[in-house]
Design a protein around this motif. Structure first.
Motif, PDB file in Angstrom:
ATOM      1  N   GLY A 273       0.791  -1.222   0.000  1.00 27.91           N
ATOM      2  CA  GLY A 273       0.000   0.000   0.000  1.00 27.91           C
ATOM      3  C   GLY A 273       0.822   1.270   0.000  1.00 27.91           C
ATOM      4  N   THR A 274       2.092   1.154  -0.374  1.00 31.90           N
ATOM      5  CA  THR A 274       2.982   2.317  -0.405  1.00 31.90           C
ATOM      6  C   THR A 274       2.631   3.228  -1.578  1.00 31.90           C
ATOM      7  OG1 THR A 274       4.738   0.970   0.566  1.00 31.90           O
ATOM      8  CG2 THR A 274       5.404   3.032  -0.505  1.00 31.90           C
ATOM      9  N   GLY A 275       2.640   4.539  -1.354  1.00 28.58           N
ATOM     10  CA  GLY A 275       2.403   5.495  -2.429  1.00 28.58           C
ATOM     11  C   GLY A 275       3.687   5.875  -3.135  1.00 28.58           C
ATOM     12  N   VAL A 276       3.537   6.493  -4.302  1.00 30.46           N
ATOM     13  CA  VAL A 276       4.681   6.999  -5.067  1.00 30.46           C
ATOM     14  C   VAL A 276       4.397   8.437  -5.476  1.00 30.46           C
ATOM     15  CG1 VAL A 276       5.889   6.853  -7.291  1.00 30.46           C
ATOM     16  CG2 VAL A 276       5.563   4.791  -5.905  1.00 30.46           C
ATOM     17  N   CYS A 277       5.365   9.320  -5.228  1.00 27.34           N
ATOM     18  CA  CYS A 277       5.295  10.702  -5.678  1.00 27.34           C
ATOM     19  C   CYS A 277       6.202  10.873  -6.896  1.00 27.34           C
ATOM     20  CB  CYS A 277       5.732  11.657  -4.573  1.00 27.34           C
ATOM     21  SG  CYS A 277       5.749  13.391  -5.085  1.00 27.34           S
ATOM     22  N   LEU A 278       5.616  11.215  -8.013  1.00 27.43           N
ATOM     23  CA  LEU A 278       6.347  11.454  -9.252  1.00 27.43           C
ATOM     24  C   LEU A 278       6.661  12.943  -9.374  1.00 27.43           C
ATOM     25  CD1 LEU A 278       4.052   9.290 -11.554  1.00 27.43           C
ATOM     26  CD2 LEU A 278       6.232   8.597 -10.552  1.00 27.43           C
ATOM     27  N   CYS A 279       7.843  13.253  -9.886  1.00 27.19           N
ATOM     28  CA  CYS A 279       8.284  14.645 -10.050  1.00 27.19           C
ATOM     29  C   CYS A 279       8.819  14.813 -11.473  1.00 27.19           C
ATOM     30  CB  CYS A 279       9.352  14.992  -9.027  1.00 27.19           C
ATOM     31  SG  CYS A 279       8.883  14.683  -7.306  1.00 27.19           S
ATOM     32  N   PRO A 280       7.961  14.744 -12.481  1.00 26.72           N
ATOM     33  CA  PRO A 280       8.445  14.648 -13.863  1.00 26.72           C
ATOM     34  C   PRO A 280       9.314  15.804 -14.322  1.00 26.72           C
ATOM     35  CG  PRO A 280       6.135  13.999 -13.740  1.00 26.72           C
ATOM     36  CD  PRO A 280       6.495  14.575 -12.407  1.00 26.72           C
ATOM     37  N   THR A 281       9.020  17.054 -13.906  1.00 24.64           N
ATOM     38  CA  THR A 281       9.833  18.152 -14.439  1.00 24.64           C
ATOM     39  C   THR A 281      11.246  18.124 -13.877  1.00 24.64           C
ATOM     40  OG1 THR A 281       9.117  19.765 -12.754  1.00 24.64           O
ATOM     41  CG2 THR A 281       7.786  19.587 -14.761  1.00 24.64           C
ATOM     42  N   THR A 282      11.407  17.693 -12.638  1.00 27.51           N
ATOM     43  CA  THR A 282      12.754  17.537 -12.082  1.00 27.51           C
ATOM     44  C   THR A 282      13.443  16.326 -12.680  1.00 27.51           C
ATOM     45  OG1 THR A 282      12.336  18.691 -10.006  1.00 27.51           O
ATOM     46  CG2 THR A 282      14.022  16.969  -9.968  1.00 27.51           C
ATOM     47  N   GLU A 283      12.706  15.234 -12.833  1.00 26.09           N
ATOM     48  CA  GLU A 283      13.309  14.012 -13.377  1.00 26.09           C
ATOM     49  C   GLU A 283      13.824  14.238 -14.794  1.00 26.09           C
ATOM     50  OE1 GLU A 283      10.293  11.711 -10.412  1.00 26.09           O
ATOM     51  OE2 GLU A 283       9.863  11.702 -12.570  1.00 26.09           O
ATOM     52  N   ARG A 284      13.128  15.062 -15.571  1.00 25.48           N
ATOM     53  CA  ARG A 284      13.645  15.337 -16.914  1.00 25.48           C
ATOM     54  C   ARG A 284      14.748  16.385 -16.880  1.00 25.48           C
ATOM     55  NH1 ARG A 284       8.038  18.003 -19.131  1.00 25.48           N
ATOM     56  NH2 ARG A 284       8.387  20.153 -18.473  1.00 25.48           N
ATOM     57  N   ASP A 285      14.635  17.374 -15.951  1.00 31.44           N
ATOM     58  CA  ASP A 285      15.669  18.393 -15.850  1.00 31.44           C
ATOM     59  C   ASP A 285      17.015  17.771 -15.485  1.00 31.44           C
ATOM     60  OD1 ASP A 285      16.395  21.309 -15.690  1.00 31.44           O
ATOM     61  OD2 ASP A 285      16.884  20.725 -13.638  1.00 31.44           O
ATOM     62  N   LEU A 286      16.993  16.744 -14.621  1.00 27.55           N
ATOM     63  CA  LEU A 286      18.222  16.095 -14.183  1.00 27.55           C
ATOM     64  C   LEU A 286      18.573  14.867 -15.013  1.00 27.55           C
ATOM     65  CD1 LEU A 286      17.752  16.327 -10.311  1.00 27.55           C
ATOM     66  CD2 LEU A 286      19.029  17.844 -11.823  1.00 27.55           C
ATOM     67  N   ALA A 287      17.776  14.596 -16.054  1.00 22.32           N
ATOM     68  CA  ALA A 287      18.017  13.442 -16.931  1.00 22.32           C
ATOM     69  C   ALA A 287      18.000  12.133 -16.149  1.00 22.32           C
ATOM     70  CB  ALA A 287      19.334  13.607 -17.702  1.00 22.32           C
ATOM     71  N   ASP A 288      17.075  12.045 -15.191  1.00 22.24           N
ATOM     72  CA  ASP A 288      16.980  10.845 -14.360  1.00 22.24           C
ATOM     73  C   ASP A 288      16.389   9.655 -15.111  1.00 22.24           C
ATOM     74  OD1 ASP A 288      18.016  12.114 -12.144  1.00 22.24           O
ATOM     75  OD2 ASP A 288      16.066  12.591 -11.281  1.00 22.24           O
ATOM     76  N   GLY A 289      15.468   9.916 -16.018  1.00 21.67           N
ATOM     77  CA  GLY A 289      14.763   8.842 -16.707  1.00 21.67           C
ATOM     78  C   GLY A 289      13.268   8.940 -16.493  1.00 21.67           C
ATOM     79  N   ILE A 290      12.526   8.044 -17.122  1.00 20.44           N
ATOM     80  CA  ILE A 290      11.066   8.017 -17.054  1.00 20.44           C
ATOM     81  C   ILE A 290      10.650   6.807 -16.232  1.00 20.44           C
ATOM     82  CG2 ILE A 290       8.922   7.784 -18.368  1.00 20.44           C
ATOM     83  CD1 ILE A 290      10.409   9.122 -20.722  1.00 20.44           C
ATOM     84  N   GLY A 291       9.907   7.047 -15.177  1.00 20.61           N
ATOM     85  CA  GLY A 291       9.469   5.974 -14.295  1.00 20.61           C
ATOM     86  C   GLY A 291       8.253   5.233 -14.830  1.00 20.61           C
ATOM     87  N   PRO A 292       7.910   4.102 -14.218  1.00 23.15           N
ATOM     88  CA  PRO A 292       6.818   3.245 -14.697  1.00 23.15           C
ATOM     89  C   PRO A 292       5.466   3.677 -14.144  1.00 23.15           C
ATOM     90  CG  PRO A 292       7.930   2.154 -12.886  1.00 23.15           C
ATOM     91  CD  PRO A 292       8.663   3.461 -13.112  1.00 23.15           C
ATOM     92  N   ALA A 293       5.015   4.875 -14.486  1.00 26.66           N
ATOM     93  CA  ALA A 293       3.818   5.440 -13.870  1.00 26.66           C
ATOM     94  C   ALA A 293       2.580   4.573 -14.103  1.00 26.66           C
ATOM     95  CB  ALA A 293       3.591   6.854 -14.385  1.00 26.66           C
ATOM     96  N   ARG A 294       2.347   4.165 -15.354  1.00 23.01           N
ATOM     97  CA  ARG A 294       1.137   3.389 -15.630  1.00 23.01           C
ATOM     98  C   ARG A 294       1.208   2.022 -14.964  1.00 23.01           C
ATOM     99  NH1 ARG A 294      -3.751   4.778 -16.014  1.00 23.01           N
ATOM    100  NH2 ARG A 294      -4.004   3.123 -14.497  1.00 23.01           N
ATOM    101  N   ARG A 295       2.375   1.433 -14.947  1.00 22.39           N
ATOM    102  CA  ARG A 295       2.512   0.126 -14.308  1.00 22.39           C
ATOM    103  C   ARG A 295       2.229   0.242 -12.811  1.00 22.39           C
ATOM    104  NH1 ARG A 295       7.812  -2.927 -13.797  1.00 22.39           N
ATOM    105  NH2 ARG A 295       8.604  -1.129 -14.927  1.00 22.39           N
ATOM    106  N   LEU A 296       2.695   1.315 -12.194  1.00 21.20           N
ATOM    107  CA  LEU A 296       2.410   1.541 -10.782  1.00 21.20           C
ATOM    108  C   LEU A 296       0.914   1.737 -10.550  1.00 21.20           C
ATOM    109  CD1 LEU A 296       5.393   3.925 -10.008  1.00 21.20           C
ATOM    110  CD2 LEU A 296       5.017   1.721  -8.897  1.00 21.20           C
ATOM    111  N   ALA A 297       0.296   2.572 -11.380  1.00 19.54           N
ATOM    112  CA  ALA A 297      -1.134   2.822 -11.215  1.00 19.54           C
ATOM    113  C   ALA A 297      -1.949   1.549 -11.414  1.00 19.54           C
ATOM    114  CB  ALA A 297      -1.585   3.906 -12.192  1.00 19.54           C
ATOM    115  N   ASP A 298      -1.592   0.767 -12.413  1.00 21.67           N
ATOM    116  CA  ASP A 298      -2.313  -0.481 -12.662  1.00 21.67           C
ATOM    117  C   ASP A 298      -2.170  -1.455 -11.496  1.00 21.67           C
ATOM    118  OD1 ASP A 298      -3.237   0.366 -15.104  1.00 21.67           O
ATOM    119  OD2 ASP A 298      -1.665  -0.641 -16.264  1.00 21.67           O
ATOM    120  N   ALA A 299      -1.063  -1.351 -10.766  1.00 25.84           N
ATOM    121  CA  ALA A 299      -0.847  -2.211  -9.605  1.00 25.84           C
ATOM    122  C   ALA A 299      -1.550  -1.684  -8.358  1.00 25.84           C
ATOM    123  CB  ALA A 299       0.648  -2.349  -9.338  1.00 25.84           C
ATOM    124  N   GLY A 300      -2.221  -0.546  -8.489  1.00 28.77           N
ATOM    125  CA  GLY A 300      -2.956   0.019  -7.363  1.00 28.77           C
ATOM    126  C   GLY A 300      -2.143   0.916  -6.463  1.00 28.77           C
TER     127      GLY A 300
END
Length: 424
Positions: A273-300
């Motif tokens: 039941g752990t949540g995830v906070c996505l920070c897309p503008t920082t993740e792209r600014d720092l070239a971190d990569g793209i996380g699995p947002a839809r996969r996380l959402a589909d998993a609840g």
């Protein structure tokens, strides 16, 4: 007070002609299809937005880290330079301006991931929570609520290397020092005191479980591939697996970024039941990569959003980036509905404010009016505003029933002037 919205986001959809009544900072009546009356709120009216992950002092870096290619790690050195200069007074001035900018963007609550605790040499201030108190005061004076996520930060790497340089001001010597210091922090009408584990890089494994009962609890997770590689080398598992071993994951915990996850990592976040906070503008600014947002959402996994390093402060941009980044990663469209994105953008519960984030009777009276007449939003179906609007389209903001933005201006601060003065 009674307000009238031609369009309002109520119960997950756009309703027409909505009368909204407020008393003592709460919604007392929400009536779609009303005949009118009350103070008109223009455009589309949304619940207050929640910025679930902020480092206020990073705002001073905006536009100042692009002069060479660099990496996350070279960017971090610039960040440390800013961290070394701040004291309680200058941090208050900067944070108040940043929170004012958030108010102008429709944000009524912020989660401040706070680890800038002590003097630059690591010695405590006379008030050991002087920097935290500066942040609490800054949010109050900007008119927004805050969850102070006071952060345990003990080492400079997964291998347990000691803090050095400006990092010394982040540490409390050990968990006992952190517990002793944070015992002096208190909730108030506009503030909640939460906790944070900086990351598996900054907290030795033996101490990870010590904060598991502190709620809300946030932590950086798998933002960089290097973090995963170091954790595998030292502990033989991923950071998510390590946190699970020590009982850190759970409904009151939010993992920030979660960019580089294995399938097993996603399963562990989901089943706990752990949540995830996505920070897309920082993740792209720092070239971190793209996380699995839809996969996380589909998993609840519950999703929230943050502006993190404040490359921009715009929750509309963060929300639609969740969808648009998925399109880039998959070469397909249509991963998230507008309703799903707005749910993430209004996830106050991730910050311990379960009574906010909806225009509904009994909830906190946070309202954000978004114009439908700008060059970005004119002609847009109100239900699709999240895909078109920016922070510049916010005209009015109420937080706990108080008007803090009126016709695009903060009611208490000259925010641009405050930012210029604080960053000069």
């Amino acid at each position: 007070m009674r307000y009238f919205a031609e369009h309002a986001w109520v119960a997950g959809r756009v309703e027409r002609d909505v009368a909204i009544e407020v008393a003592d900072g709460r919604f007392t009546a929400v009536t779609p299809g009303a005949a009118g009356g009350g103070t008109p709120l223009p455009g589309l009216v949304l619940p207050g937005l929640a910025n679930a992950h902020s480092h206020a002092f990073h705002r001073a870096l905006r536009g100042r880290t692009h002069d060479d290619r660099g990496s996350f790690w070279t960017w971090r050195e610039r960040m440390y330079e800013v961290a070394a200069r701040l004291d309680p007074d200058s941090y208050y001035a900067l944070a108040r301006a940043v929170y004012g900018e958030m108010a102008l963007a429709g944000i009524t609550c912020v989660g401040e991931f706070h680890y800038l605790h002590h003097n630059p040499d690591g010695t405590p201030y006379a008030d050991p929570n002087a920097m935290g108190h500066a942040l609490l005061a800054a949010a109050r004076d900007a008119g927004i609520r805050i969850t102070l996520l006071d952060t345990l930060y003990l080492t400079s790497g997964v291998d347990g290397r000691p803090l050095e340089g400006v990092q010394r001001r982040f540490g409390d010597g050990g968990p006992d020092g952190w517990f002793s210091r944070t015992s002096g922090l208190r909730d108030s009408a506009h503030a909640r005191i939460g906790a944070a584990l900086h990351s598996v890089r900054a907290v030795p494994a033996d101490f990870l479980g010590g904060l598991a009962d502190r709620q809300p609890l946030h932590l950086h997770l798998s933002e960089q591939r290097a973090e995963n590689e170091q954790c595998l080398a030292v502990h033989g598992c991923t950071p998510t697996e390590l946190l699970h071993r020590h009982g850190v994951l759970g409904p009151g915990t939010t993992a920030v970024h979660a960019t580089h996850l294995t399938g097993k990592d996603v399963d562990l976040l989901s089943t706990t039941g752990t949540g995830v906070c996505l920070c897309p503008t920082t993740e792209r600014d720092l070239a971190d990569g793209i996380g699995p947002a839809r996969r996380l959402a589909d998993a609840g996994v519950p999703l929230s959003l943050g502006s993190d390093s404040h490359a921009v402060i715009d929750l509309f941009e963060e929300a639609r980036a969740v969808e648009l980044d998925e399109r880039l990663a998959t070469e397909r469209r249509g991963h998230f509905t507008a309703g799903e994105l707005l749910t993430a953008a209004t996830a106050h519960a991730s910050l311990g404010w379960d009574d906010a984030g909806e225009i509904a009777v009994g909830k906190r009276a946070d309202l954000v009016a978004v114009t439908l007449d700008s060059v970005r939003t004119a002609g847009v179906d109100p239900s699709g505003v999240v895909f078109a609007a920016t922070n510049a389209d916010v005209t009015h903001v109420l937080a706990d029933g108080r008007l803090i933005v009126d016709d695009g201006r903060h009611t208490a601060l000259d925010v641009p002037a405050a930012l210029r003065e604080a960053i000069a």
